[in-house]
Write a protein that holds these residues in place. Structure first.
Motif, PDB file in Angstrom:
ATOM      1  N   ALA A 125       0.832  -1.209   0.000  1.00  0.00           N
ATOM      2  CA  ALA A 125       0.000   0.000   0.000  1.00  0.00           C
ATOM      3  C   ALA A 125       0.866   1.257   0.000  1.00  0.00           C
ATOM      4  CB  ALA A 125      -0.932  -0.006   1.209  1.00  0.00           C
ATOM      5  N   CYS A 129       1.008   4.023  -3.086  1.00  0.00           N
ATOM      6  CA  CYS A 129       0.694   5.438  -2.845  1.00  0.00           C
ATOM      7  C   CYS A 129       1.883   6.344  -3.136  1.00  0.00           C
ATOM      8  CB  CYS A 129       0.180   5.628  -1.420  1.00  0.00           C
ATOM      9  SG  CYS A 129      -1.457   4.884  -1.182  1.00  0.00           S
ATOM     10  N   ALA A 144      -6.398   8.592  -4.615  1.00  0.00           N
ATOM     11  CA  ALA A 144      -7.527   7.965  -3.916  1.00  0.00           C
ATOM     12  C   ALA A 144      -8.596   7.526  -4.920  1.00  0.00           C
ATOM     13  CB  ALA A 144      -8.114   8.934  -2.893  1.00  0.00           C
ATOM     14  N   THR A 147      -7.240   4.369  -6.853  1.00  0.00           N
ATOM     15  CA  THR A 147      -7.175   3.116  -6.088  1.00  0.00           C
ATOM     16  C   THR A 147      -8.506   2.729  -5.458  1.00  0.00           C
ATOM     17  OG1 THR A 147      -6.516   4.289  -4.085  1.00  0.00           O
ATOM     18  CG2 THR A 147      -4.745   3.438  -5.506  1.00  0.00           C
ATOM     19  N   TRP A 149      -9.313   3.918  -2.595  1.00  0.00           N
ATOM     20  CA  TRP A 149      -9.057   3.994  -1.156  1.00  0.00           C
ATOM     21  C   TRP A 149      -9.477   5.357  -0.644  1.00  0.00           C
ATOM     22  CZ3 TRP A 149      -3.362   1.993  -1.704  1.00  0.00           C
ATOM     23  CH2 TRP A 149      -3.383   0.638  -2.048  1.00  0.00           C
ATOM     24  N   THR A 153      -6.445   7.545   3.963  1.00  0.00           N
ATOM     25  CA  THR A 153      -5.603   6.348   3.877  1.00  0.00           C
ATOM     26  C   THR A 153      -4.445   6.581   2.915  1.00  0.00           C
ATOM     27  OG1 THR A 153      -7.496   4.927   4.372  1.00  0.00           O
ATOM     28  CG2 THR A 153      -5.615   3.891   3.288  1.00  0.00           C
TER      29      THR A 153
END
Length: 175
Positions: A125, A129, A144, A147, A149, A153
């Motif tokens: 992860a 990122c 974000a 992904t 997510w 995060t």
């Protein structure tokens, strides 16, 4: 110089020259991102090529925003597809003999960590990122969105990943 949205609109109308210009503008970013995600130049180049083929097929779905974020989202999805297809098979040969070896000074020089090795030591992860936000230059929001997510995060993975990279690279004396 024409904008990416203008080129994408022409490409959606069938202009190969317009799409070729988009590829020229974004290929280094996409290749770098794919290589960092996979940890391999050849695998990364394969994913980058698939990304641009998929983007050509779907250029009509580009609805604005930064073209860079749109193409990096496709790259991210292609990386996930490739990873899902991989079947990791580990075979253990019980008859294999363990042979100790002597380390040489050249081995120690070879052990110096570079950025690629440092990235591979991050959690997946964090690597994703950091690759999207730092290497590919996407905003936290764009990463974000790519992904799926939550924004917080993504931000925390970037922060932790960059901190971990700094520590790894500093401890191995790589600038």
């Amino acid at each position: 110089m024409r904008s990416d949205p203008d080129l994408a609109e022409d490409a959606a109308q069938g202009s190969e020259a317009a799409y070729a210009e988009l590829v020229r503008r974004h290929q280094a970013r996409v290749r770098g991102m794919a290589r960092r995600l996979t940890g391999s130049a050849s695998d990364g180049d394969d994913i980058a090529q698939i990304t641009f083929l998929k983007a050509w097929q779907k250029i009509g779905t580009y609805t604005g925003g930064t073209f860079s974020a749109w193409i990096c989202t496709i790259c991210w999805r292609e990386y996930l597809q490739a990873r899902r297809k991989q079947k990791i098979e580990i075979e253990f040969d019980e008859t294999a003999e363990i042979v100790p070896f002597m380390r040489t000074q050249s081995d120690e020089v070879g052990d110096q960590m570079d950025l690629t090795n440092a990235l591979q030591k991050l959690t997946e992860a964090q690597r994703v990122c950091v690759t999207l936000c730092v290497a590919a230059g996407l905003s936290h929001r764009e990463a974000a969105d790519a992904t799926g997510w939550p924004l917080g995060t993504v931000k925390s993975h970037v922060t932790r990943g960059v901190d971990a990279l700094r520590k790894q690279l500093a401890s191995s004396q790589v600038a």
